[in-house]
Enzyme design. Structure first.
Site, PDB file in Angstrom:
ATOM      1  N   ASP A   4       0.870  -1.169   0.000  1.00 33.73           N
ATOM      2  CA  ASP A   4       0.000   0.000   0.000  1.00 33.73           C
ATOM      3  C   ASP A   4       0.918   1.234   0.000  1.00 33.73           C
ATOM      4  O   ASP A   4       2.107   1.128   0.341  1.00 33.73           O
ATOM      5  CB  ASP A   4      -0.899  -0.019   1.240  1.00 33.73           C
ATOM      6  CG  ASP A   4      -1.711   1.247   1.398  1.00 33.73           C
ATOM      7  OD1 ASP A   4      -2.411   1.629   0.444  1.00 33.73           O
ATOM      8  OD2 ASP A   4      -1.638   1.860   2.482  1.00 33.73           O
ATOM      9  N   ASN A  19      -3.834   9.777  -6.627  1.00 33.60           N
ATOM     10  CA  ASN A  19      -2.628  10.592  -6.623  1.00 33.60           C
ATOM     11  C   ASN A  19      -1.370   9.744  -6.487  1.00 33.60           C
ATOM     12  O   ASN A  19      -0.284  10.273  -6.245  1.00 33.60           O
ATOM     13  CB  ASN A  19      -2.672  11.596  -5.457  1.00 33.60           C
ATOM     14  CG  ASN A  19      -3.759  12.636  -5.628  1.00 33.60           C
ATOM     15  OD1 ASN A  19      -3.793  13.328  -6.630  1.00 33.60           O
ATOM     16  ND2 ASN A  19      -4.662  12.724  -4.673  1.00 33.60           N
ATOM     17  N   ASP A  62      -0.093   5.151   0.841  1.00 33.74           N
ATOM     18  CA  ASP A  62      -0.315   6.150   1.887  1.00 33.74           C
ATOM     19  C   ASP A  62      -0.258   5.493   3.271  1.00 33.74           C
ATOM     20  O   ASP A  62      -1.062   4.615   3.572  1.00 33.74           O
ATOM     21  CB  ASP A  62      -1.681   6.824   1.710  1.00 33.74           C
ATOM     22  CG  ASP A  62      -1.770   7.629   0.415  1.00 33.74           C
ATOM     23  OD1 ASP A  62      -0.713   7.925  -0.176  1.00 33.74           O
ATOM     24  OD2 ASP A  62      -2.894   7.957  -0.001  1.00 33.74           O
ATOM     25  N   SER A 101      -5.492   5.394  -4.025  1.00 36.10           N
ATOM     26  CA  SER A 101      -5.361   6.813  -4.347  1.00 36.10           C
ATOM     27  C   SER A 101      -5.245   7.053  -5.841  1.00 36.10           C
ATOM     28  O   SER A 101      -4.575   6.328  -6.557  1.00 36.10           O
ATOM     29  CB  SER A 101      -4.127   7.381  -3.646  1.00 36.10           C
ATOM     30  OG  SER A 101      -3.885   8.704  -4.072  1.00 36.10           O
ATOM     31  N   ARG A 148     -13.587  11.991  -0.721  1.00 34.26           N
ATOM     32  CA  ARG A 148     -13.311  13.426  -0.686  1.00 34.26           C
ATOM     33  C   ARG A 148     -14.582  14.271  -0.542  1.00 34.26           C
ATOM     34  O   ARG A 148     -14.694  15.128   0.326  1.00 34.26           O
ATOM     35  CB  ARG A 148     -12.564  13.808  -1.964  1.00 34.26           C
ATOM     36  CG  ARG A 148     -11.920  15.149  -1.925  1.00 34.26           C
ATOM     37  CD  ARG A 148     -11.226  15.422  -3.244  1.00 34.26           C
ATOM     38  NE  ARG A 148     -10.271  14.390  -3.593  1.00 34.26           N
ATOM     39  CZ  ARG A 148      -9.944  14.062  -4.844  1.00 34.26           C
ATOM     40  NH1 ARG A 148     -10.488  14.692  -5.852  1.00 34.26           N
ATOM     41  NH2 ARG A 148      -9.058  13.122  -5.074  1.00 34.26           N
ATOM     42  N   ASP A 162      -1.541  -0.557   5.977  1.00 35.68           N
ATOM     43  CA  ASP A 162      -1.740   0.106   7.277  1.00 35.68           C
ATOM     44  C   ASP A 162      -3.215   0.299   7.604  1.00 35.68           C
ATOM     45  O   ASP A 162      -3.543   0.784   8.678  1.00 35.68           O
ATOM     46  CB  ASP A 162      -1.030   1.467   7.316  1.00 35.68           C
ATOM     47  CG  ASP A 162      -1.706   2.498   6.435  1.00 35.68           C
ATOM     48  OD1 ASP A 162      -2.128   2.138   5.320  1.00 35.68           O
ATOM     49  OD2 ASP A 162      -1.829   3.660   6.862  1.00 35.68           O
TER      50      ASP A 162
HETATM   51 MG    MG Z   1      -2.760   3.247   3.603  1.00 38.71          MG
END
Ligand code: MG
Length: 261
Positions: free
Chosen positions: A17, A141, A19, A139, A64, A197
């Site tokens: 992952d 991004n 982020d 994401s 978002r 996470d």
């Molecule tokens: Mg994450």
């Protein structure tokens, strides 16, 4: 409770992952939201002012636009929903959300982002050992974040929110994302490792049949990660820098008392 760490060097592949695992991206998201909401709140005389507590109460973890609507609702402010292609200047839920995305991109470009040192060292170690690695991130991004962090070149495979939309992959916790990551990397999940996470991500990897799901506890909690499907939980990936090394005294041992973080 002490537990043996898996030897990542023996995996067919390792899918990370992004982020919260490779980069502390949450901080950049928090700053971008603050820039946008401070401006909106000031111009519209909304009180009390936007705070970090608002981020955790109304924005964090939500899609978002849902975060925008939820925060404004908390102040009894209603604005039209708008549409996903609203310009960032539009005073709609979507416009404000798009403004935040633009602020995020600006912050990434101007301030950059450093990968977690332990994560960078681990991907360097795996790369040196020839273990295929990839990124599985919800994401949209992801490419920008990987590039800003200077680690894009490590990953031949990046399955992100843009790929998911293109290929019709269901969001984590469904198996789709981590299944697609293994397929793109050409590895068998049953002999591979996923690193996550978030509980949704750990559940996705477990559902996709990964042999090992490493939960990285950056605040989610070890129990929650385990309940979601993590087979081992660590607080930082630096614990894998010594585990599995050729000269490590824990390599392939029968010890049940190896160190934990
Ligand atoms: Mg994450």
């Amino acid at each position: 409770m002490p537990e043996a760490l898996p030897d990542l060097l023996r995996a067919d592949g390792v899918l990370f992952d992004l982020d919260g695992v490779l980069t502390p991206t949450a901080e950049v998201h928090m700053r971008a939201w603050k820039v946008v909401f401070d401006d909106v709140f000031e111009r519209w005389n909304i009180t009390p002012p936007y705070s970090d507590a608002d981020y955790f109460d109304y924005v964090d973890g939500k899609k978002r636009y849902d975060g925008v609507a939820s925060l404004l609702h908390s102040r009894n402010v209603e604005v039209p929903w708008g549409a996903v292609d609203d310009a960032p200047e539009a005073e709609t839920v979507c416009g404000i959300g798009n403004r935040k995305n633009a602020a995020f991109a600006t912050a990434l470009r101007s301030e950059g982002i450093a990968p977690f040192p332990g994560s960078l060292a681990l991907i360097e170690k795996l790369t040196a050992a020839g273990v295929p690695i990839g990124v599985v991130s919800s994401s949209k991004n992801a490419e920008e974040v990987l590039t800003a962090a200077g680690i894009r070149h490590f990953f031949p495979v990046v399955v992100d929110g843009t790929v998911a939309e293109r290929d019709g992959l269901a969001s984590k916790p469904a198996a789709d994302m981590f299944a697609a990551g293994a397929a793109a990397l050409g590895v068998d999940p049953a002999r591979s490792v996923a690193v996550e996470d978030a509980t949704s991500g750990a559940a996705s990897a477990a559902a996709a049949g990964y042999a090992t799901v490493v939960g990285v506890d950056r605040g989610t909690g070890a129990d929650a990660l385990r309940a979601a499907g993590a087979t081992v939980v660590v607080t930082d990936l630096d614990v894998f820098l010594t585990a599995g090394a050729p000269d490590s005294d824990t390599t392939r041992s029968d010890s049940d008392s190896e160190e934990t973080a």
